[in-house]
Design an enzyme around this catalytic site. Structure first.
Site, PDB file in Angstrom:
ATOM      1  CD  GLN A  37       3.124  42.369 -16.813  1.00 25.80           C
ATOM      2  OE1 GLN A  37       4.154  43.405 -15.568  1.00 25.80           O
ATOM      3  NE2 GLN A  37       3.407  41.114 -17.036  1.00 25.80           N
ATOM      4  NE  ARG A  94       9.236  46.914  -9.406  1.00 24.46           N
ATOM      5  CZ  ARG A  94       9.939  46.109 -10.066  1.00 24.46           C
ATOM      6  NH1 ARG A  94       9.830  45.326  -9.786  1.00 24.46           N
ATOM      7  NH2 ARG A  94       9.931  46.595 -11.295  1.00 24.46           N
ATOM      8  CG  HIS A 139       7.652  47.412 -15.246  1.00 21.80           C
ATOM      9  ND1 HIS A 139       7.921  46.649 -14.499  1.00 21.80           N
ATOM     10  CD2 HIS A 139       7.426  46.029 -16.035  1.00 21.80           C
ATOM     11  CE1 HIS A 139       7.934  45.232 -13.951  1.00 21.80           C
ATOM     12  NE2 HIS A 139       7.575  44.701 -15.486  1.00 21.80           N
ATOM     13  CG  ASN A 184      11.755  45.681 -14.669  1.00 21.13           C
ATOM     14  OD1 ASN A 184      11.287  45.617 -14.112  1.00 21.13           O
ATOM     15  ND2 ASN A 184      10.970  45.221 -15.806  1.00 21.13           N
ATOM     16  CD  GLU A 185      12.653  41.302 -15.703  1.00 23.23           C
ATOM     17  OE1 GLU A 185      12.606  42.250 -16.888  1.00 23.23           O
ATOM     18  OE2 GLU A 185      12.266  41.453 -14.831  1.00 23.23           O
ATOM     19  CG  ASN A 317      12.681  42.228 -11.327  1.00 23.27           C
ATOM     20  OD1 ASN A 317      12.471  42.761 -10.458  1.00 23.27           O
ATOM     21  ND2 ASN A 317      12.226  43.071 -12.372  1.00 23.27           N
ATOM     22  CE1 TYR A 319       9.380  35.927 -11.675  1.00 24.52           C
ATOM     23  CE2 TYR A 319      11.200  37.672 -12.529  1.00 24.52           C
ATOM     24  CZ  TYR A 319       9.251  37.067 -11.596  1.00 24.52           C
ATOM     25  OH  TYR A 319       9.014  38.327 -11.999  1.00 24.52           O
ATOM     26  CD  GLU A 390       9.348  41.338 -11.987  1.00 23.49           C
ATOM     27  OE1 GLU A 390       9.672  40.891 -12.310  1.00 23.49           O
ATOM     28  OE2 GLU A 390       9.597  43.110 -12.383  1.00 23.49           O
ATOM     29  CD1 TRP A 446       6.039  40.291 -19.480  1.00 26.22           C
ATOM     30  CD2 TRP A 446       4.960  42.334 -20.291  1.00 26.22           C
ATOM     31  NE1 TRP A 446       6.152  42.072 -18.533  1.00 26.22           N
ATOM     32  CE2 TRP A 446       4.988  43.016 -19.057  1.00 26.22           C
ATOM     33  CE3 TRP A 446       4.673  43.542 -20.892  1.00 26.22           C
ATOM     34  CZ2 TRP A 446       5.509  44.286 -18.566  1.00 26.22           C
ATOM     35  CZ3 TRP A 446       3.915  44.601 -21.081  1.00 26.22           C
ATOM     36  CH2 TRP A 446       4.972  45.032 -19.880  1.00 26.22           C
TER      37      TRP A 446
HETATM   38  C1  PNW Z   1       9.402  39.890 -15.544  1.00 23.80           C
HETATM   39  N1  PNW Z   1      13.438  35.259 -18.393  1.00 23.80           N
HETATM   40  O1  PNW Z   1      10.133  39.490 -16.700  1.00 23.80           O
HETATM   41  C2  PNW Z   1       9.304  41.196 -15.381  1.00 23.80           C
HETATM   42  O2  PNW Z   1       9.302  42.385 -14.828  1.00 23.80           O
HETATM   43  C3  PNW Z   1       7.366  41.449 -15.547  1.00 23.80           C
HETATM   44  O3  PNW Z   1       6.958  42.167 -15.600  1.00 23.80           O
HETATM   45  C4  PNW Z   1       7.315  39.781 -15.741  1.00 23.80           C
HETATM   46  O4  PNW Z   1       6.015  39.397 -15.294  1.00 23.80           O
HETATM   47  C5  PNW Z   1       8.228  39.087 -15.066  1.00 23.80           C
HETATM   48  O5  PNW Z   1       9.399  38.616 -14.736  1.00 23.80           O
HETATM   49  C6  PNW Z   1       7.525  36.822 -15.388  1.00 23.80           C
HETATM   50  O6  PNW Z   1       7.815  37.128 -16.706  1.00 23.80           O
HETATM   51  C7  PNW Z   1      11.225  38.463 -16.834  1.00 23.80           C
HETATM   52  O7  PNW Z   1      13.270  35.025 -19.345  1.00 23.80           O
HETATM   53  C8  PNW Z   1      10.930  37.784 -18.387  1.00 23.80           C
HETATM   54  O8  PNW Z   1      14.876  35.285 -17.714  1.00 23.80           O
HETATM   55  C9  PNW Z   1      11.522  36.695 -18.756  1.00 23.80           C
HETATM   56  C10 PNW Z   1      12.819  36.920 -17.740  1.00 23.80           C
HETATM   57  C11 PNW Z   1      13.432  37.416 -16.517  1.00 23.80           C
HETATM   58  C12 PNW Z   1      12.372  38.749 -15.902  1.00 23.80           C
END
Ligand code: PNW
Length: 492
Positions: A37, A94, A139, A184-185, A317, A319, A390, A446
């Site tokens: 990224q 990180r 990642h 990662n994820e 992570n 959000y 995150e 992404w």
């Molecule tokens: C993370 N969702 O991905 C990634 O680890 C990062 O690289 C990315 O930039 C960041 O979140 C923001 O998108 C996610 O849809 C992408 O729930 C989407 C989701 C969760 C995590």
């Protein structure tokens, strides 16, 4: 009634004035990025191509037709970027290592010394400034050769190559890196890479099987790397190793039992899918029941490996949150994973959203969700140490005067609210050790390319990639200095 209760709780966290002293003194505050990224330098220093180089070249995969060839040129500007991390007072950083900078074709036959040098420079520059490196090994940027020659995460052989790569990183960087993250994820790789197809390698043809296989091999690769670290390096290097799982919070949309069951099921399909094998040696029962033979099985040897390679911490992570209702008909269309879960809505039945909207279609601002998620994980998984690896939100890339673009008021409220949620979870007993904001810089988001901006620092894509810190970066600076009065002063 329920709705009012939630909105009140939501507002409470926004209005709580969070300060550094709400967290334990040894709690770590950092900021996060990932290699593809931000780095660019895609053909420099002997780097081999990754699946994202190939994926971004396919028509229609990235919303603005962009790629990470140059990204935000961190490859050449890492010193300036590390200065920024230091300037805002973060104690930790990180970042991820690009596998194909270390082994250009991924196979582990020849180490690329230029790649080692690049990450040595980063690690040494961080340590000089007193910033603790937290390093992610994977990642999402799998060396392309491993995808093309053997099917990448669908082939169990990949575990062997990941093990060589991880071992090489521990051997070269482990004298200075004390915090390792294997993967990662894995959820996003499995679902977006092999079911929905919006992430590299962009597969969806066999989505009743492949997401589960890709997940299975990621879990085994993770466990193998942990086992190598713990048996070969830990005593001498004295570090810790874990993995990063992403999870939204799921909140039942009503008190109806079927909605509560759907909510619990969703958490199992997101968290339990990975933490089940890693902590209990087995996939969650609801997944085994629902998926039957489509879910791979762990052999006795695998179970032994899982039992003996428990991570030292879990990175989360997080959000956003969702309200979940049970539905009787599946809505997943061709996408098997979604179809299996039989749920998902983002809004109140009355149409009122769960929180304010970020720029990404999936992101709503709901700080209480992180608080609940941390408490849930602590209770469900035996009070394991957790890092929030995150957390952040994005703005749309729009044309406006720079000073307006830099005054990211909603992001400041987001961080204040979510950090208040973390502090509350700790008070309620969750074993949370640290928090990393996503992300240091605006970057290649992404499949959304450069159209969404998650940075604490604005990157001017039209003017030489100049860095301009946003209000949220200065908010963190005051917060981290413990300048409570100023932090709690309303930003607007
Ligand atoms: C993370 N969702 O991905 C990634 O680890 C990062 O690289 C990315 O930039 C960041 O979140 C923001 O998108 C996610 O849809 C992408 O729930 C989407 C989701 C969760 C995590």
């Amino acid at each position: 009634m329920r709705k009012e209760e939630f909105l009140k709780e939501h507002q409470d966290l926004f209005h709580k004035q969070v300060s550094r002293s709400d967290f334990p003194p040894d709690f770590v505050f950092g900021v996060a990025t990932s290699a593809y990224q931000i780095e660019g330098g895609s053909n420099e220093g002997g780097r081999g191509p990754s699946i994202w180089d190939a994926f971004t070249r396919k028509k229609g995969t990235i919303i603005d037709g962009s790629n990470g060839d140059v990204a935000v040129d961190h490859y050449h500007r890492y010193k300036e970027d590390i200065e920024l991390i230091a300037k805002f007072g973060f104690e930790a950083y990180r970042f991820s290592i690009s596998w194909s900078r270390i082994f250009p074709d991924g196979t582990g036959t020849k180490v690329n010394e230029d790649g080692i040098k690049f990450y040595n420079n980063i690690i040494n520059s961080l340590l000089e400034k007193g910033i603790e490196p937290y390093v992610t090994l994977y990642h999402w940027d799998l060396p392309l050769h491993l995808e093309e020659s053997m099917g990448g995460w669908l082939n169990k052989e990949i575990v062997k190559y990941f093990a060589i790569y991880a071992d090489t990183c521990f051997a070269n960087f482990g004298d200075r890196v004390k915090n390792w993250i294997t993967i990662n994820e894995p959820l996003q790789t499995s679902i977006n890479g092999f079911d929905i197809g919006i992430f590299a390698p962009g597969r969806h043809e066999n989505s009743s099987v492949e997401p589960y296989l890709a997940a299975h091999n990621q879990i085994l690769a993770h466990a193998t790397a942990v086992s190598i670290y713990q048996s070969k390096y830990r005593d001498q290097q004295g570090g810790k190793i874990g993995l990063v799982i992403d999870c939204e919070w799921s909140e039942a949309n009503s008190d109806k039992i079927e909605d509560k069951v759907a909510t619990a099921r969703r958490l199992e399909f997101q968290l339990g899918w990975y933490l089940g094998p890693i902590y209990d040696g087995e996939y969650p029962e609801i997944m085994r029941e629902t998926l039957g033979d489509k879910l791979p099985k762990f052999s006795e040897e695998d179970k032994n490996l899982l039992r003996n390679s428990k991570p030292d911490f879990i990175g989360i992570n997080h959000y956003t949150s969702r309200f979940i209702s049970h539905i009787t008909e599946t809505t997943g269309g061709p996408y098997f994973y979604k179809a299996q879960q039989i749920e998902r809505i983002a809004e109140w039945e009355g149409g009122e959203p769960i929180g304010e909207k970020g720029a990404s279609e999936w992101l709503y601002v709901c700080p209480w969700g992180l608080q609940k998620l941390l408490t849930y994980i602590s209770q469900r998984y035996n009070n394991i140490p957790i890092y929030v690896t995150e957390n952040g939100m994005d703005d749309e890339d729009i044309d406006a005067p720079l000073d307006e673009l830099l005054d990211d008021k909603l992001r400041v409220r987001y961080f204040n609210g979510y950090l208040a949620g973390v502090a509350q979870a700790i008070k309620n007993g969750a074993n949370v050790k640290g928090y990393f904001a996503w992300s240091l810089l605006d970057n290649f988001e992404w499949c959304n390319g450069y159209t969404k901006r998650f940075g604490l620092v604005y990157v001017d894509y039209k003017n030489g990639l100049a860095r301009h810190p946003k209000s949220s970066a200065y908010w963190f600076k005051r917060f981290l200095k413990g300048d409570e009065e100023k932090t709690s002063k309303k930003e607007d």
